[in-house]
Design a protein around this motif. Sequence first.
Motif, PDB file in Angstrom:
ATOM      1  N   MET A 108       0.833  -1.209   0.000  1.00 38.14           N
ATOM      2  CA  MET A 108       0.000   0.000   0.000  1.00 38.14           C
ATOM      3  C   MET A 108       0.863   1.253   0.000  1.00 38.14           C
ATOM      4  O   MET A 108       0.520   2.256  -0.641  1.00 38.14           O
TER       5      MET A 108
ATOM      6  N   ASN B 128      -9.527   2.596   2.932  1.00 40.90           N
ATOM      7  CA  ASN B 128      -8.104   2.308   2.763  1.00 40.90           C
ATOM      8  C   ASN B 128      -7.259   2.977   3.837  1.00 40.90           C
ATOM      9  O   ASN B 128      -6.263   2.413   4.297  1.00 40.90           O
TER      10      ASN B 128
ATOM     11  N   TYR C 183      -4.949   0.889   6.314  1.00 40.33           N
ATOM     12  CA  TYR C 183      -3.513   1.163   6.366  1.00 40.33           C
ATOM     13  C   TYR C 183      -3.040   1.289   7.814  1.00 40.33           C
ATOM     14  O   TYR C 183      -1.989   0.752   8.201  1.00 40.33           O
TER      15      TYR C 183
END
Length: 827
Positions: free
Chosen positions: A534, A569, A573
């Motif tokens: 990521m 996201n 994360y």
Amino acid sequence: FTRSGVEIAISDDNVDNGLATLSGSSSKRPPFTRRVKASIAKLRRTNSATSDAGPRGAGVEHRHKQQRLFDRAQAEEAFGQEVWGFLETVMTLLWEPEQMNEKLIVTGTRFFKYGMRLCHLDPLGEAVHEALRIALACPCNECGKDEWKSHISDAWAWLWGTVCQSLTSTIESAEADHPRMAAESWEKIKSRHTTEQIGDVLFAELTREAPMVVHLFKRPKKLQSYMFMQAVESLVAFSKSPKEFFDGLRNFTILHIKYGVKSEYVKPFGKAVMQGIEELSGDKWTLETGNAWLSVWNRLSSCVARSLNVGTNLITVSLVNGDLDKMQEAAECAPRGERIHWLTSVEVNGTVMSPLLWAIRDGKFAIARFMIQDLLAIRADRECYYYGRERLFETHPDLVSVLCTDAPNLVEDLLDGLMWHSQTVLNGRLRVNYFIKDLYGNPEDIHDPWQTALAIFCLKGLPDMFMHPCLEKLLAMKWTRFGKSIFMTVQALFLLVTVLFTAASISNWCSCSMSWIVVRLFTGGLAGVMFIFMSYIGFRQMILLQTASIHITQTRQLHLPRLFTNPWNAVRYICLLLVVILSSLERCYIENSVDSCAKNWNGVIGWEMVLKAFAACMLWSQLLQVLLVSTQLGTLTYAVGQLMFQVGRNLVIVAVMVLAFACALNALQAQAYDELGSAMVEVIRFVLRIDESAENTESWGLVFVVMLTITVHLFLFSVLIAQLVKGYDILFVDQEGNSRMNRAFQCIESESYLSVTTRKRFYDECGFDKPVEFDNGDEGPTGGIQFMEIASIRAQKYYIADRIMRSTGTASALDPWPPTIEKEPEN
């Protein structure tokens, strides 16, 4: 055309031959410049002879003479290059007389500053002619023949005579010092009169000389005076630096076309201005001053009039007047092969403009709707199909963005024009062609998936746009081809991390058996790999400028990668980072004991346990995103997410009120509120009715507690409930559109993970470059894809049975379409 009193007939073929021979002899450019330099050497020596002659001419030192010779050689070489560039410009604009005239005015002014005068034009023309003769008389490198013929010589003589007409007027005006005289006259006028006085005089003369122009002046008197001043200032600026004036002529022409100014207004307007300047000059007006103003105005007005003539046609006139009927008449006058071009571009002073964008930005949506519908109408004659989709998106690459931002009411017209429905039902299904090549986006042209049409609809569009069958099919194609598989793969990996973390670090956190240690370490390693991936995606997006701006304040913005603008996201994360940190703190290895975790824990909750709690909560909450696979469940998820933003805004106000009343209770030193931190905790516990400790609060403290309760429970919570109800009502109206928009976000995000090569492979599989059939053997335009849809779609409002407009009779591309085009009868 005459030269030396002898009439010579020059044809277009002669000119073409002359241009072709010179343009094809680019390798002969050095001989050309050398010959020009040699041919004008006499002219240069004549100019310098005057300065060298005289009393000290014979006594000049030798080194000074050498320096002058060196400078002269450099000047001759530079001037030869200047003439070469000048001729290249003339050839390029040979069939664009308006633009050529502008360039010649600029060139004439520059040549005058170099020292050229009227007496030099003929020698320069002879020098150019001789240089061309020598260059083209050499045997050609390809055919070995002499390219210089008598008809080519005549063509170049005609061309130079045409060029000299414009150069002569410019240099003649400069020799007479007209620019300086006009500028000085204007400065005297400004020093003796105010802006209002100048405006009144010019408007009075305009009313008398050109009453047909007065209707254009609708602004307040003060503003009109300022505009008159700017007009004369532009005239003076043109005389000094025509290049700067022509740089702004495009915007000037466009603005005045929108005002309704016509080329025939230029002459009476100029006459009124000249008479007004004469009246304002008073006794300072002389014949020479009048000639100066007239010379400057004649050269400028011819350029302005030509620009207005070129930029004014049936399309622009109907746009200026906002007349839809005139626009339809203008389109019907166009040849069928040029109709699409007429509606997508007009030329104004050498610049191509879009009539469609012009109509949208001026708010003339009826005309803009007609243009979109007309361009996307499918017409056919006996020869071919005419469909403006390709031309529309070629000339308007930002069309979707413009429509979503400035004219969302026209999006449906655009999408309607990208579909075709058959009227024939076969086995309960019918053909539907979706011409969505430009909406899909070629990865070779659009490297950033967030710049595709689907992404723009997500970022700038409205949820109800996704209810259109065209966008529905586009989303379904991308979702089934790669979006769903990538999305489910990502979700499966995070589910694996969540399950392993829960089993090893939550349920068996005290177990130091080797199996659970390995599971915890494996979970941390897997989370670390995903965290690095990521991070790489976010870093790559920053490098490629695939970012989005988040407004922190009205003036400050935070640029983040597209990946982290998605709240899912961003939370994921952080969760991965927490899992990595917690897995690296393996107690069984750190404390080197197989049962130290269970023995040493004294019941006190440490910071590691708090982090585990947060990580577990957020990891399991992420599974809600899997509901996007279902449209119905995805709608609920999107609605909850949007409502959470409203809850967050209200909680900010609640926090401020809690802090305010906690300070008040702390100031009174009420029981259990003697410290600010403990006071805030007690207030929160009381408001949430976790504890009854506030019953023993003294009287004044109880007053503030009651006020807080009234504020939070009776006011803020009531407002929050009302907002949630209203917000859900709004979301419920477009719940399916919101769900599809949310899925489109995930689809674009999945596409951003793919390489350009992979995206191009999916694009090529669609076969957009192949003609799409309307019937067996009847191949239509390219850029689409065909699906066999169930016949029940005929009940939708978007269904139009075979909307092709077919024309019988002759099939020449030069003929306009007949006013009424007959459609094929239904079977």
